[in-house]
Design a protein around this motif. Structure first.
Motif, PDB file in Angstrom:
ATOM      1  N   UNK A 220      -2.184  -5.019   0.802  1.00 48.33           N
ATOM      2  CA  UNK A 220      -1.480  -5.255  -0.502  1.00 48.33           C
ATOM      3  C   UNK A 220      -1.309  -3.906  -1.372  1.00 48.33           C
ATOM      4  N   UNK A 221      -0.232  -3.613  -1.942  1.00 46.48           N
ATOM      5  CA  UNK A 221      -0.227  -2.631  -2.835  1.00 46.48           C
ATOM      6  C   UNK A 221       1.287  -2.033  -3.092  1.00 46.48           C
ATOM      7  N   UNK A 222       1.534  -1.035  -3.748  1.00 49.07           N
ATOM      8  CA  UNK A 222       2.351  -0.145  -4.072  1.00 49.07           C
ATOM      9  C   UNK A 222       2.640   0.780  -2.933  1.00 49.07           C
ATOM     10  N   UNK A 223       3.641   0.874  -2.169  1.00 51.06           N
ATOM     11  CA  UNK A 223       3.711   1.641  -1.190  1.00 51.06           C
ATOM     12  C   UNK A 223       4.751   2.735  -1.318  1.00 51.06           C
ATOM     13  N   UNK A 224       5.413   2.691  -2.439  1.00 48.08           N
ATOM     14  CA  UNK A 224       6.564   3.508  -2.887  1.00 48.08           C
ATOM     15  C   UNK A 224       7.224   3.875  -1.497  1.00 48.08           C
ATOM     16  N   UNK A 225       7.578   2.860  -0.865  1.00 54.20           N
ATOM     17  CA  UNK A 225       8.368   2.873   0.318  1.00 54.20           C
ATOM     18  C   UNK A 225       9.082   1.425   0.668  1.00 54.20           C
ATOM     19  N   UNK A 226      10.114   1.385   1.289  1.00 49.23           N
ATOM     20  CA  UNK A 226      10.595  -0.007   1.553  1.00 49.23           C
ATOM     21  C   UNK A 226      10.584  -0.100   3.019  1.00 49.23           C
ATOM     22  N   UNK A 227      10.935  -1.412   3.227  1.00 49.32           N
ATOM     23  CA  UNK A 227      10.854  -1.760   4.763  1.00 49.32           C
ATOM     24  C   UNK A 227      11.744  -1.194   5.414  1.00 49.32           C
ATOM     25  N   UNK A 228      11.299  -0.440   6.643  1.00 50.25           N
ATOM     26  CA  UNK A 228      11.807   0.282   7.452  1.00 50.25           C
ATOM     27  C   UNK A 228      11.530   1.823   7.423  1.00 50.25           C
ATOM     28  N   UNK A 229      11.003   2.120   6.237  1.00 45.87           N
ATOM     29  CA  UNK A 229      10.707   3.783   6.013  1.00 45.87           C
ATOM     30  C   UNK A 229       9.366   3.673   6.781  1.00 45.87           C
ATOM     31  N   UNK A 230       9.182   5.244   6.938  1.00 53.33           N
ATOM     32  CA  UNK A 230       7.780   5.704   7.754  1.00 53.33           C
ATOM     33  C   UNK A 230       6.604   5.038   7.213  1.00 53.33           C
ATOM     34  N   UNK A 231       6.344   5.065   6.031  1.00 58.04           N
ATOM     35  CA  UNK A 231       4.997   4.707   5.656  1.00 58.04           C
ATOM     36  C   UNK A 231       4.631   3.086   5.981  1.00 58.04           C
ATOM     37  N   UNK A 232       5.815   2.358   5.639  1.00 59.57           N
ATOM     38  CA  UNK A 232       5.564   0.590   6.001  1.00 59.57           C
ATOM     39  C   UNK A 232       5.595   0.696   7.649  1.00 59.57           C
ATOM     40  N   UNK A 233       6.226   1.237   8.132  1.00 61.59           N
ATOM     41  CA  UNK A 233       6.239   1.195   9.798  1.00 61.59           C
ATOM     42  C   UNK A 233       5.109   1.609  10.142  1.00 61.59           C
ATOM     43  N   UNK A 234       4.456   2.690   9.886  1.00 60.28           N
ATOM     44  CA  UNK A 234       3.180   3.161  10.332  1.00 60.28           C
ATOM     45  C   UNK A 234       1.880   2.359   9.949  1.00 60.28           C
ATOM     46  N   UNK A 235       2.000   1.380   8.899  1.00 60.42           N
ATOM     47  CA  UNK A 235       0.930   0.550   8.616  1.00 60.42           C
ATOM     48  C   UNK A 235       1.483  -0.834   9.346  1.00 60.42           C
ATOM     49  N   UNK A 236       2.198  -1.134   9.574  1.00 63.88           N
ATOM     50  CA  UNK A 236       2.756  -2.326  10.459  1.00 63.88           C
ATOM     51  C   UNK A 236       2.435  -2.165  11.857  1.00 63.88           C
ATOM     52  N   UNK A 237       2.703  -0.987  12.383  1.00 62.20           N
ATOM     53  CA  UNK A 237       2.530  -0.799  13.724  1.00 62.20           C
ATOM     54  C   UNK A 237       3.256  -1.676  14.706  1.00 62.20           C
ATOM     55  N   UNK A 238       4.535  -2.020  14.446  1.00 60.71           N
ATOM     56  CA  UNK A 238       5.261  -3.010  15.213  1.00 60.71           C
ATOM     57  C   UNK A 238       5.466  -2.538  16.978  1.00 60.71           C
ATOM     58  N   UNK A 239       5.452  -3.309  17.788  1.00 61.87           N
ATOM     59  CA  UNK A 239       5.704  -3.024  19.133  1.00 61.87           C
ATOM     60  C   UNK A 239       6.960  -2.495  19.354  1.00 61.87           C
ATOM     61  N   UNK A 240       8.003  -2.565  18.490  1.00 60.52           N
ATOM     62  CA  UNK A 240       9.337  -1.968  18.523  1.00 60.52           C
ATOM     63  C   UNK A 240       8.919  -0.535  18.507  1.00 60.52           C
ATOM     64  N   UNK A 241       8.086  -0.122  17.807  1.00 57.00           N
ATOM     65  CA  UNK A 241       7.761   1.363  17.564  1.00 57.00           C
ATOM     66  C   UNK A 241       6.879   2.034  18.740  1.00 57.00           C
TER      67      UNK A 241
END
Length: 328
Positions: A220-241
């Protein structure tokens, strides 16, 4: 089980020409907490206050402003963990986790999985001849909660570096920059810190999965980033990446996907809604996700032209709430 993330925006006892007095904020924020009715609360930007009766050479601090807001609410009696420096809360922008259920352990990480980075500023005046350490400004807070039905839940509370440019010596006077290149390098530094924090968070998550392949994890938290931006993608670790289906069980899923696109925002900037606050869950939590809400009905846009710098009693971030049904 209801879990909420909320950046309460500079919660403090002090009043100045920008921030309203705490007495004005208490009923507004208390009402937000009552509406959330959360069993787990992940808060950001909770300032610590100096205690007048401390002893010794070092000042002692407590979360007096937060205690004032919580007084009379169920969360006042919750178990608590917060970020610490020298054994006391930070002077400002602490991360706090409040839990109806026992907190088994609490840890914080700041350049723990990633050693200090080295960077030499190229637009600084005078020019830097040697590279200097680059450290995150805020730790990652990780608590383990003992839930009567879910068992052990890992809760990670974050506040990633803001989008504002970091300082470059000799390149700015107040809010004005002397050159566009100086501002750009400051923005690059902030981006590096934000992505670095996200990478360290992902390394912590992978460490937890190494120990517990089916771990129940909530980030949880304030990521100062939107979905699709690098910080969110890095934490999610999607298979697409990653391109590796074998890592599917380690993918984190954003609870925001359950919110209609038209109201999927937690912050307003120049009339545009941004989703900067997030609540991510591991695969083991997905079957129990019941409902997701972002309480943004009364959100103010503090960036509009011709507005003053005076803050509202409300936060400039909306609370993010996810509700999970409990396994039998």
């Amino acid at each position: 089980m209801r879990i909420a993330s909320f950046n309460v925006e500079n919660l403090d006892t002090d009043e100045d020409d920008k921030n309203p007095m705490l007495a004005l904020r208490v009923p507004v924020l208390r009402g937000a907490f009552v509406r959330l009715d959360a069993d787990l609360l992940c808060l950001q930007e909770v300032h610590g206050q100096e205690l007048a009766d401390h002893t010794g050479d070092r000042p002692s601090r407590a979360l007096i402003a937060l205690d004032t807001v919580l007084a009379g609410t169920p969360a006042a009696g919750f178990h608590r963990a917060c970020t610490l420096t020298s054994g006391v809360p930070y002077n400002e922008r602490n991360l706090v986790v409040l839990s109806r259920y026992p907190i088994v352990s609490a840890s914080q990480y700041r350049n723990h999985f990633i050693d200090h980075l080295l960077y030499r500023k190229v637009t600084a005046i005078p020019a830097e001849t040697d590279a200097r350490d680059v450290r995150w400004e805020r730790p990652i807070l990780h608590v383990q909660v003992d839930h009567p039905h879910f068992g052990l839940i890992h809760v990670i509370n974050l506040h990633l570096k803001s989008r504002l440019s970091s300082n470059i010596e000799g390149q700015r006077a107040g809010y004005a920059w002397h050159s566009a290149a100086g501002w750009a390098e400051g923005y690059f530094l902030s981006s590096m810190k934000r992505v670095g924090q996200a990478l360290e968070t992902r390394m912590l998550i992978d460490h937890l999965f190494d120990l517990e392949p089916e771990a129940r994890i909530l980030v949880c938290g304030d990521f100062n980033s939107e979905p699709g931006e690098v910080p969110v993608e890095a934490i999610c670790g999607r298979v697409e990446n990653t391109g590796n289906p074998a890592l599917r069980e380690r993918v984190l899923i954003s609870c925001s996907r359950s919110v209609a696109a038209s109201i999927r925002f937690s912050h307003l900037h120049e009339g545009h809604g941004n989703l900067l606050d997030h609540l991510l869950m591991s695969q083991a939590m997905l079957p129990y996700l019941h409902r997701v809400q972002i309480h943004n009905e009364d959100l103010h846009d503090e960036s509009l032209p011709f507005t003053s710098d005076r803050k509202y009693p409300e936060s400039d971030h909306a609370p993010f709430l996810a509700e999970f049904t409990e396994p039998a």
